[in-house]
Design a protein around this motif. Structure first.
Motif, PDB file in Angstrom:
ATOM      1  N   SER A   1      10.445   5.138   3.025  1.00  0.00           N
ATOM      2  CA  SER A   1       9.026   4.850   3.238  1.00  0.00           C
ATOM      3  C   SER A   1       8.226   4.971   1.939  1.00  0.00           C
TER       4      SER A   1
ATOM      5  N   TRP B   1       6.434   1.755   0.422  1.00  0.00           N
ATOM      6  CA  TRP B   1       4.996   1.890   0.166  1.00  0.00           C
ATOM      7  C   TRP B   1       4.685   1.482  -1.265  1.00  0.00           C
TER       8      TRP B   1
ATOM      9  N   HIS C   1       9.992   0.820  13.283  1.00  0.00           N
ATOM     10  CA  HIS C   1      10.771   0.402  12.115  1.00  0.00           C
ATOM     11  C   HIS C   1      10.930  -1.118  12.076  1.00  0.00           C
TER      12      HIS C   1
ATOM     13  N   ILE D   1       7.650  -2.598  10.696  1.00  0.00           N
ATOM     14  CA  ILE D   1       7.521  -2.460   9.244  1.00  0.00           C
ATOM     15  C   ILE D   1       8.431  -3.460   8.524  1.00  0.00           C
TER      16      ILE D   1
ATOM     17  N   ASN E   1       1.869  -3.022   6.040  1.00  0.00           N
ATOM     18  CA  ASN E   1       2.970  -2.255   5.458  1.00  0.00           C
ATOM     19  C   ASN E   1       2.458  -0.998   4.753  1.00  0.00           C
TER      20      ASN E   1
ATOM     21  N   ASN F   1       3.631   2.666   6.230  1.00  0.00           N
ATOM     22  CA  ASN F   1       4.526   3.510   5.438  1.00  0.00           C
ATOM     23  C   ASN F   1       3.869   4.806   5.003  1.00  0.00           C
TER      24      ASN F   1
ATOM     25  N   SER G   1      14.387  -2.111   3.682  1.00  0.00           N
ATOM     26  CA  SER G   1      13.900  -2.106   5.058  1.00  0.00           C
ATOM     27  C   SER G   1      15.029  -2.172   6.078  1.00  0.00           C
TER      28      SER G   1
ATOM     29  N   TYR H   1      15.695   1.224   7.334  1.00  0.00           N
ATOM     30  CA  TYR H   1      14.526   1.977   7.799  1.00  0.00           C
ATOM     31  C   TYR H   1      14.841   2.631   9.142  1.00  0.00           C
TER      32      TYR H   1
END
Length: 586
Positions: free
Chosen positions: A314, A318, A377, A380, A419, A423, A548, A551
């Motif tokens: 994350s 980010w 998840h 994202i 996003n 995150n 990702s 994630y």
């Protein structure tokens, strides 16, 4: 239950003395006092934290679009770029310290002092007689922003974990005038008020005063004594990681300075750029080794945080999302002014320039809606892929496609904004021990700033290099073919780059027809350069797409647990700390 002895009580106090993180205040929402979330202390604290973020972002975002006007008024000065660099350096260095120290010593007075510091910095900038004074003011504002922008910890710990997405969405509302509409607000001060650019800082002075008062009156999270009982602050200062702090500050300072100077203040091949980057990099490596190998009681950066997959991914997503955001923030206003603003008023350019930041904010505001559905998840992953695709599609835009460009930049920013907040919220949720939430947020914010600086440097360098190729390749041939004397080509490009309509009057042999042809060629050359930079964003967004895939699902972390409860004015800190001990003694 068997009665506790004096030995049991001594063990409780001993354990607390050995625990840097202090007492755990986690409580279930259902066990909290009735009406707590509608009390003045809670509402006042929420106002202060939200407004603090707005002020921290506005300290730079409001002045960045109008730095040229500042330079005309109190310059010109070759050090103008230091206005931005100073803010970035000060905030990047401050993040981990604010996060770590407020976890240990309590947040209240750190944040109150930050509000006072932001007020002083705003006054320095508002009264600045020259660019050097502006730089000094931005240093102060950057240091204050390291607490103001570190909103994830104070806002998240006050609400149930399952409502943290909503809390962070609320905080973003405060950035609408200071970030999303920053260009419009800044232009309005310059063109529609008598105070001009200084009005930005008059506004920030008033806002920071209100924030400081609200923090003092309402924001009362657990204090040092609530966390650690009768232990002394000197006990914790004595064991603080001063060596790590030095390595981190020196390393990050040199590394970011070297990157920021490259191609702007000094050539990339110069020792003034290469030496700071190399020395800074090795100091940061030494910092990581020190944190991992030295027997530290209170490390600046607890490395066990990086053993949590959700936290690491994350933080990186980010940061990489922010790199795409900075591509929009850097490139889009330049595209608007160069390719699309001709024939429109000054304020049109300001409104159009706001599309990127407005898209970001709208995406951030809609994150709480996504919490109504499961599998965060997958959300994202999806928004990162879609947002990255929209941004790289900007490479297809030309001077003839303003509507297409505005649509792509808005929707690309929208998904990247989703996003961003998703995150940043997950970062707070994945911290195993919520007593380290400030430390985790400080580390994450520092990493984000560092990655964003690297990405921003890459984008600006690629743009400058491409412009150095595309402008000579397209503009001079178009001008000479239209009939402009070869000796007038260089003055024409200089006049074009200045952005002043009267500058063309000094170009010999220039006619309106030739000027139109030259402007069109210049726009095409810029369009080619922008295309290359937007394609470059794939280098960073591609890494985010790969990350990702791994994630984790964090749905199970969304519980009713509240990490911190505000206490009332005048409450006896020591008495609160010893509530449990009194029960034992009785």
């Amino acid at each position: 239950m068997a009665p506790h002895t004096d030995e049991d009580l001594r063990q409780v106090r001993s354990l607390d003395a050995e625990d840097v993180k202090g007492r755990d205040f986690t409580i279930d929402r259902n066990d909290m006092p009735k009406g707590y979330f509608f009390s003045p202390k809670f509402i006042g604290s929420m106002f202060a934290i939200g407004a603090n973020l707005g002020s921290g972002t506005g300290a730079f975002a409001l002045i960045a679009p109008i730095l040229s006007f500042v330079n005309e008024d109190i310059g010109p000065d070759a050090n103008l770029t230091w206005v931005a660099i100073a803010y970035l350096l000060a905030s990047s260095i401050g993040f981990p310290f604010v996060g770590r120290l407020t976890d240990i010593f309590g947040r209240r007075w750190f944040f109150i002092f930050g509000g006072m510091l932001a007020t002083v910095g705003s006054i320095v900038c508002a009264t600045a007689p020259n660019i050097n004074a502006m730089i000094a003011g931005e240093v102060i504002l950057g240091l204050a922003a390291s607490g103001q922008i570190l909103y994830g910890a104070p806002i998240s710990e006050l609400v149930p974990m399952k409502h943290r997405f909503w809390a962070q969405g609320y905080v973003v509302c405060w950035t609408i005038p200071t970030s999303s509409l920053a260009a419009v607000v800044a232009y309005a001060f310059v063109f529609q008020t008598k105070v001009g650019w200084r009005g930005v800082f008059y506004f920030l002075i008033a806002l920071n005063v209100a924030i400081t008062i609200a923090l003092f009156l309402f924001y009362r999270p657990p204090s040092f004594h609530m966390k650690h009982g009768d232990n002394r602050k000197t006990q914790y200062l004595k064991h603080f990681d001063f060596v790590g702090a030095f390595l981190f500050v020196a390393g990050l300072l040199l590394f970011i300075m070297g990157i920021s100077w490259g191609g702007v203040l000094h050539p990339w091949k110069s020792a003034a750029v290469i030496a700071p980057i190399i020395i800074g990099f090795f100091l940061l490596v030494a910092f990581a080794l020190w944190e991992g190998l030295a027997p530290l009681q209170e490390p600046l950066v607890p490395l066990h945080l990086f053993k949590v997959r959700g936290f690491v991914i994350s933080v990186l997503m980010w940061s990489l999302g922010a790199s795409v955001y900075y591509a929009n923030a850097i490139l889009w206003p330049s595209m608007v002014n160069t390719l699309y603003a001709s024939g429109h008023g000054v304020m049109w350019g300001g409104w159009a320039s706001c599309l990127a930041n407005s898209g970001i904010t709208l995406g951030e505001l809609l994150v709480p809606v996504g919490t109504l559905f499961k599998n965060k998840h997958w959300q994202i992953r999806s928004v990162f892929f879609i947002g990255s695709a929209f941004v790289v599609s900007m490479a297809s835009c030309t001077p003839h496609t303003p509507t297409q460009a505005m649509a792509l930049i808005f929707f690309g920013s929208f998904f990247i904004g989703y996003n961003e907040i998703a995150n940043s919220t997950v970062i707070t949720l994945t911290v195993d021990d919520q007593r380290e939430i400030g430390t985790a947020n400080g580390i994450a914010s520092s990493v984000r700033n560092c990655v964003s600086t690297i990405c921003s440097t890459v984008f600006t360098t690629v743009l400058a290099n491409r412009l150095a190729e595309s402008i000579p390749a397209k503009v001079p041939p178009a001008l000479t073919a239209a009939g402009l004397p070869a000796s007038s080509v260089a003055p024409f490009i200089t006049a074009l780059s200045s952005g002043s309509a009267t500058a063309f009057n000094t170009v010999q042999g220039l006619t309106p027809t030739i000027q139109a042809i030259g402007v069109r060629a210049y726009q095409e050359a810029n369009s080619d350069a922008f295309r290359t930079v937007y394609l470059t964003t794939l280098a960073f967004s591609g890494i985010g797409m790969l990350l990702s895939i791994f994630y984790p699902n964090i749905d199970h972390l969304l519980t009713n647990a509240v990490s911190v409860q505000l206490h009332n004015k005048g409450a006896d800190d020591h008495a609160d700390v010893y509530d449990e001990e009194k029960k034992i003694e009785n």
